[in-house]
Motif scaffolding. Structure first.
Motif, PDB file in Angstrom:
ATOM      1  N   ARG A   1       5.877   4.723  -1.045  1.00  0.00           N
ATOM      2  CA  ARG A   1       4.736   3.874  -1.398  1.00  0.00           C
ATOM      3  C   ARG A   1       5.167   2.507  -1.921  1.00  0.00           C
ATOM      4  N   VAL A   2       4.541   1.465  -1.407  1.00  0.00           N
ATOM      5  CA  VAL A   2       4.753   0.115  -1.936  1.00  0.00           C
ATOM      6  C   VAL A   2       3.813  -0.061  -3.129  1.00  0.00           C
ATOM      7  N   THR A   3       4.377  -0.502  -4.241  1.00  0.00           N
ATOM      8  CA  THR A   3       3.605  -0.587  -5.479  1.00  0.00           C
ATOM      9  C   THR A   3       3.321  -2.014  -5.937  1.00  0.00           C
ATOM     10  N   SER A   4       4.125  -2.979  -5.461  1.00  0.00           N
ATOM     11  CA  SER A   4       3.987  -4.336  -5.977  1.00  0.00           C
ATOM     12  C   SER A   4       4.465  -5.346  -4.937  1.00  0.00           C
ATOM     13  N   VAL A   5       3.757  -6.456  -4.833  1.00  0.00           N
ATOM     14  CA  VAL A   5       4.165  -7.550  -3.944  1.00  0.00           C
ATOM     15  C   VAL A   5       4.045  -8.872  -4.694  1.00  0.00           C
TER      16      VAL A   5
ATOM     17  N   ALA B   1       0.814  -1.216   0.000  1.00  0.00           N
ATOM     18  CA  ALA B   1       0.000   0.000   0.000  1.00  0.00           C
ATOM     19  C   ALA B   1       0.845   1.261   0.000  1.00  0.00           C
ATOM     20  N   TRP B   2       0.166   2.361  -0.237  1.00  0.00           N
ATOM     21  CA  TRP B   2       0.819   3.666  -0.260  1.00  0.00           C
ATOM     22  C   TRP B   2       1.135   4.178   1.148  1.00  0.00           C
ATOM     23  N   ASP B   3       0.847   3.394   2.166  1.00  0.00           N
ATOM     24  CA  ASP B   3       1.275   3.743   3.521  1.00  0.00           C
ATOM     25  C   ASP B   3       2.678   3.200   3.809  1.00  0.00           C
ATOM     26  N   ASN B   4       3.365   2.734   2.732  1.00  0.00           N
ATOM     27  CA  ASN B   4       4.757   2.237   2.795  1.00  0.00           C
ATOM     28  C   ASN B   4       4.880   0.860   3.433  1.00  0.00           C
TER      29      ASN B   4
END
Length: 338
Positions: A107-111, A81-84
């Motif tokens: 921001r996390v963009t991909s998992v 998520a964009w909450d890092n």
């Protein structure tokens, strides 16, 4: 949902999110679907009925959910998520497993889960990829650095030994999943942000999508990462081409494959032996083909690739010269093409 064979929509759209949906994923058994949204939630759906499995969305993130992924056994879901942060969820109960995974500074963009389910890879706007222990939530080693702009997409190879990442720096990077070391140089060819990457089921190719409106395919055999070639599917029809069955050499039209890329004539000469006098030579120095000076310079490309042509093409080889007759290439009126 869509029928993959016919392209027909299956039933009505699944509704439940209150803002745009950013990511969807099937469970390994195909019975469930997870979706992430700008509304900061994850929804779980029954793939047959289209109903929400748990009645209400999964809440816990305080930023836009940009990516969701099922573990290989289907028991867990990872969300970025964009909450890092990255959160882990029980796919049956919807309960959050432990605390959010923290380590990214943007921001996390991909998992993505590794094929054995033991690790998670995450990409973020801090230009890095992080690896995590899927059981303990601990970060494994230091972040992988090499991109010069935000990471948009990460994917494990089918054997779990490599990771591919795409970035807003217009490149794709390959990484050793065990050591975290970058494998070779970044793959260049896109002229805009790389938005998505994926491995082929056999792990020998990577496909990438970009804001330049193209999809690129990359040859990246596991035992020869240093030998990387790309080809792409542009929005316009491709021109006719031909290539040799010799796995080291191929000939095709240069107007398509050098268009808006950094793969110029000097790269071609260095890689495939196009000499300044017009001769194409093998790596062993054998003369293979001569291109007259008045002919457009071709580009040379690795074979065993898929090319899409806009229409049926017929090659007229009636005036092709070869062998001891190659000297006739000196006569423009006798040559149609090679």
């Amino acid at each position: 949902m869509w029928d993959a064979e016919t392209g027909l929509q299956l039933g009505s759209p699944l509704t439940g999110h209150t803002e745009r949906v950013t990511s969807v994923a099937f469970s390994p058994d195909g019975k469930g679907i997870a979706s992430g949204s700008h509304d900061k939630t994850i929804c779980l759906w029954d793939a047959e009925t289209g109903l929400q499995r748990l009645g209400s969305p999964l809440t816990g993130h305080i930023g836009i959910v940009s990516s969701v992924a099922f573990s290989p056994d289907g028991k867990r879901i990872a969300s970025g998520a964009w909450d890092n942060t990255i959160c882990l969820w029980d796919a049956e109960t919807g309960l959050q497993l432990g605390s959010p995974l923290t380590g990214h500074t943007a921001r996390v963009t991909s998992v993505a889960f590794s094929p054995d389910g033991k690790r998670i890879a995450s990409g973020a706007w801090d230009n890095t990829i992080c690896l995590w222990d899927a059981e303990t939530g601990l970060q494994l080693g230091s972040p992988l650095t090499g991109h010069t702009n935000g990471v948009t997409s990460v994917a494990f190879s089918p054997d779990g030994k490599r990771i591919a990442s795409g970035s807003w720096d217009n490149t794709i990077c390959l990484w050793d999943a065990e050591t975290g070391l970058q494998l070779g140089s970044p793959l260049t060819g896109h002229t805009n942000f790389v938005t998505s990457v994926a491995f082929s089921p056999d792990g020998k190719r990577v496909v990438s999508g970009s804001d330049d409106n193209t999809i690129h395919m990359w040859d990246c055999p596991p035992d020869d990462v240093g030998s990387l070639f790309s080809y792409h599917i542009p929005t316009q029809a491709l021109l006719p081409l031909c290539y040799s069955p010799n796995p080291s050499h191929a000939l095709l039209d240069s107007n398509v494959y050098t268009h808006e890329t950094d793969f110029n004539e000097w790269h071609i000469r260095a890689l495939m032996g196009l000499q300044s006098d017009g001769w194409i030579a093998s790596p062993e120095g054998h003369l293979l083909l001569w291109v007259p000076s008045y002919m457009p310079r071709p580009s040379l490309y690795s074979p065993n690739m898929l090319f899409v042509m806009g229409k049926h093409t017929k090659l007229d080889l009636s005036k092709m010269v070869h062998g001891s007759q190659w000297v006739k290439c000196n006569y423009l009126q006798d040559v149609v093409g090679i």
